[in-house]
Design a protein around this motif. Structure first.
Motif, mmCIF file in Angstrom:
data_model
loop_
_atom_site.group_PDB
_atom_site.id
_atom_site.type_symbol
_atom_site.label_atom_id
_atom_site.label_comp_id
_atom_site.label_asym_id
_atom_site.label_seq_id
_atom_site.Cartn_x
_atom_site.Cartn_y
_atom_site.Cartn_z
ATOM 1 N N SER A 53 0.809 -1.217 0.000
ATOM 2 C CA SER A 53 0.000 0.000 0.000
ATOM 3 C C SER A 53 0.841 1.266 0.000
ATOM 4 O O SER A 53 0.413 2.308 -0.494
ATOM 5 C CB SER A 53 -0.929 0.006 1.214
ATOM 6 O OG SER A 53 -0.194 -0.099 2.423
ATOM 7 N N ALA A 58 -1.498 4.580 -0.607
ATOM 8 C CA ALA A 58 -2.552 4.727 0.395
ATOM 9 C C ALA A 58 -2.156 5.816 1.384
ATOM 10 O O ALA A 58 -1.034 5.851 1.867
ATOM 11 C CB ALA A 58 -2.763 3.407 1.133
ATOM 12 N N GLY A 59 -3.071 6.721 1.657
ATOM 13 C CA GLY A 59 -2.795 7.812 2.583
ATOM 14 C C GLY A 59 -2.186 9.033 1.930
ATOM 15 O O GLY A 59 -1.937 10.044 2.603
ATOM 16 N N GLU A 61 -2.467 12.189 -0.515
ATOM 17 C CA GLU A 61 -3.471 13.081 -1.105
ATOM 18 C C GLU A 61 -3.285 13.117 -2.618
ATOM 19 O O GLU A 61 -2.165 13.212 -3.123
ATOM 20 C CB GLU A 61 -3.315 14.486 -0.520
ATOM 21 C CG GLU A 61 -4.372 15.468 -0.994
ATOM 22 C CD GLU A 61 -4.200 16.844 -0.367
ATOM 23 O OE1 GLU A 61 -4.953 17.751 -0.755
ATOM 24 O OE2 GLU A 61 -3.306 17.000 0.492
ATOM 25 N N GLN A 63 -3.819 10.648 -4.828
ATOM 26 C CA GLN A 63 -2.969 9.464 -4.939
ATOM 27 C C GLN A 63 -2.403 9.246 -6.339
ATOM 28 O O GLN A 63 -1.224 8.914 -6.495
ATOM 29 C CB GLN A 63 -3.739 8.224 -4.478
ATOM 30 C CG GLN A 63 -2.964 6.919 -4.523
ATOM 31 C CD GLN A 63 -3.064 6.213 -5.867
ATOM 32 O OE1 GLN A 63 -3.963 6.519 -6.655
ATOM 33 N NE2 GLN A 63 -2.164 5.291 -6.121
ATOM 34 N N ASN A 67 1.559 9.489 -5.652
ATOM 35 C CA ASN A 67 2.175 8.246 -5.174
ATOM 36 C C ASN A 67 3.646 8.257 -5.569
ATOM 37 O O ASN A 67 4.040 8.898 -6.545
ATOM 38 C CB ASN A 67 1.443 7.021 -5.715
ATOM 39 C CG ASN A 67 1.545 6.882 -7.228
ATOM 40 O OD1 ASN A 67 2.565 6.472 -7.768
ATOM 41 N ND2 ASN A 67 0.473 7.251 -7.929
ATOM 42 N N SER A 88 -2.246 -2.841 -1.996
ATOM 43 C CA SER A 88 -2.466 -2.735 -0.552
ATOM 44 C C SER A 88 -2.565 -4.115 0.088
ATOM 45 O O SER A 88 -3.272 -4.992 -0.413
ATOM 46 C CB SER A 88 -3.737 -1.939 -0.274
ATOM 47 O OG SER A 88 -3.594 -0.599 -0.702
ATOM 48 N N PHE A 210 3.564 10.543 8.826
ATOM 49 C CA PHE A 210 2.777 9.315 8.900
ATOM 50 C C PHE A 210 1.502 9.580 9.711
ATOM 51 O O PHE A 210 1.447 9.283 10.903
ATOM 52 C CB PHE A 210 3.594 8.205 9.556
ATOM 53 C CG PHE A 210 4.754 7.712 8.729
ATOM 54 C CD1 PHE A 210 4.691 6.493 8.075
ATOM 55 C CD2 PHE A 210 5.913 8.476 8.595
ATOM 56 C CE1 PHE A 210 5.762 6.034 7.317
ATOM 57 C CE2 PHE A 210 6.981 8.030 7.848
ATOM 58 C CZ PHE A 210 6.911 6.811 7.191
ATOM 59 N N PRO A 211 0.463 10.114 9.099
ATOM 60 C CA PRO A 211 -0.755 10.468 9.843
ATOM 61 C C PRO A 211 -1.373 9.292 10.589
ATOM 62 O O PRO A 211 -1.875 9.463 11.707
ATOM 63 C CB PRO A 211 -1.691 10.990 8.749
ATOM 64 C CG PRO A 211 -0.786 11.468 7.664
ATOM 65 C CD PRO A 211 0.382 10.531 7.682
ATOM 66 N N ASP A 212 -1.340 8.089 9.981
ATOM 67 C CA ASP A 212 -1.912 6.921 10.658
ATOM 68 C C ASP A 212 -0.820 6.050 11.283
ATOM 69 O O ASP A 212 -1.086 4.939 11.721
ATOM 70 C CB ASP A 212 -2.777 6.099 9.708
ATOM 71 C CG ASP A 212 -1.984 5.438 8.574
ATOM 72 O OD1 ASP A 212 -0.738 5.608 8.533
ATOM 73 O OD2 ASP A 212 -2.599 4.755 7.736
ATOM 74 N N HIS A 215 1.355 4.605 7.136
ATOM 75 C CA HIS A 215 1.469 5.027 5.743
ATOM 76 C C HIS A 215 1.978 6.467 5.649
ATOM 77 O O HIS A 215 1.417 7.356 6.293
ATOM 78 C CB HIS A 215 0.112 4.932 5.032
ATOM 79 C CG HIS A 215 -0.464 3.557 5.013
ATOM 80 N ND1 HIS A 215 -1.350 3.111 5.974
ATOM 81 C CD2 HIS A 215 -0.268 2.522 4.150
ATOM 82 C CE1 HIS A 215 -1.686 1.859 5.704
ATOM 83 N NE2 HIS A 215 -1.036 1.477 4.610
ATOM 84 N N ASN A 217 2.428 10.197 4.150
ATOM 85 C CA ASN A 217 1.559 11.108 3.407
ATOM 86 C C ASN A 217 2.276 11.580 2.138
ATOM 87 O O ASN A 217 3.293 10.998 1.732
ATOM 88 C CB ASN A 217 1.143 12.277 4.298
ATOM 89 C CG ASN A 217 2.348 13.068 4.811
ATOM 90 O OD1 ASN A 217 3.475 12.884 4.339
ATOM 91 N ND2 ASN A 217 2.117 13.940 5.774
#
Length: 237
Positions: A53, A58-59, A61, A63, A67, A88, A210-212, A215, A217
């Motif tokens: 992912s 993934a994650g 903006e 994408q 990416n 992913s 890494f907001p989450d 992953h 950004n």
């Protein structure tokens, strides 16, 4: 009376001198992997980005535009094409819960017949249900390298070390990624004489990217692309 060296000794001296002249120096042998250069190819250079992912974006903006393979392609320029083959959840392990080997993208890479392949897998392998097959990770990585090397274009391969895990989520955990997956990748890279791209160091101490916590950004994807670009070309973006 003038003393002369035996003929055998003279021959050995000349052989040694010739060997020193023809053999590459130690510095030459350790100069590092050859770079990916457009002038070495008679067509547009095809780069395949294999991964999970994080490769897919993934994650990130917007994408499709941001990416890391897309950014890498723009950095490389119009004599290259970089295509995204990230999926992913994909694992390197054949016995993982989503092995890259059984995905359509695996065959799509072969159809693309790239000149260069960048492999970034291993994060999802750290999940408990996958890492119970840890003993097979190195063998599966060797097999993937051998498979891709046998493609008609005889692509050159780079292995990426996974990015840091800033918080254990979805079974992905830092202890396995940093402490076990990465050493396996380094070991196989050394055995197979494959250059390593250290994304782990490149994105260390960058938790804000890494907001989450898993992953990266858009800014993190850009760092990945820049790091890979530098490894492939020897140039700073």
């Amino acid at each position: 009376m003038k003393k002369t060296l035996p003929r055998l000794a003279v021959g050995l001296i000349f052989a040694l001198l010739a060997g020193c002249a023809s053999s590459p120096s130690r510095a030459t042998r350790s100069a590092g992997p050859p770079l990916l250069r457009a002038q070495d190819y008679s067509e547009t250079v095809r780069v395949a980005c294999v991964g999970d992912s994080i490769t897919y974006g993934a994650g990130v903006e917007d994408q499709a535009v941001n990416n890391y393979p897309a950014v890498l392609g723009r950095l490389l320029g119009d004599k290259f094409t970089a295509r995204n083959f990230g999926v992913s959840g994909a694992t390197l392990l054949k016995k993982g819960d989503k092995p890259y080997w059984s995905l359509p993208e695996f065959q799509a890479v072969a159809d693309y017949n790239p000149h260069a392949i960048v492999i970034k897998l291993g994060t999802n392998d750290s999940k408990p249900q996958n890492w119970r097959h840890a003993a097979e990770f190195a063998a599966d990585l060797r097999a993937m390298i051998d498979h891709f090397r046998a493609l008609p274009a005889r692509p050159r391969i780079w292995l990426c070390l996974p990015v840091p895990v800033y918080e254990s989520r979805w079974g992905i955990n830092e202890a396995v990624v940093g402490g076990q997956v990465i050493p396996h990748i380094k070991q196989v890279a050394d055995e197979k004489n494959v250059p390593v791209i250290d994304l782990y160091v490149a994105l260390s101490e960058k938790a804000d990217f890494f907001p989450d916590k898993i992953h990266p950004n858009t800014a993190g994807a850009r760092v990945i692309a820049q790091t890979i670009y530098a490894a492939l070309t020897g140039k700073q973006p």
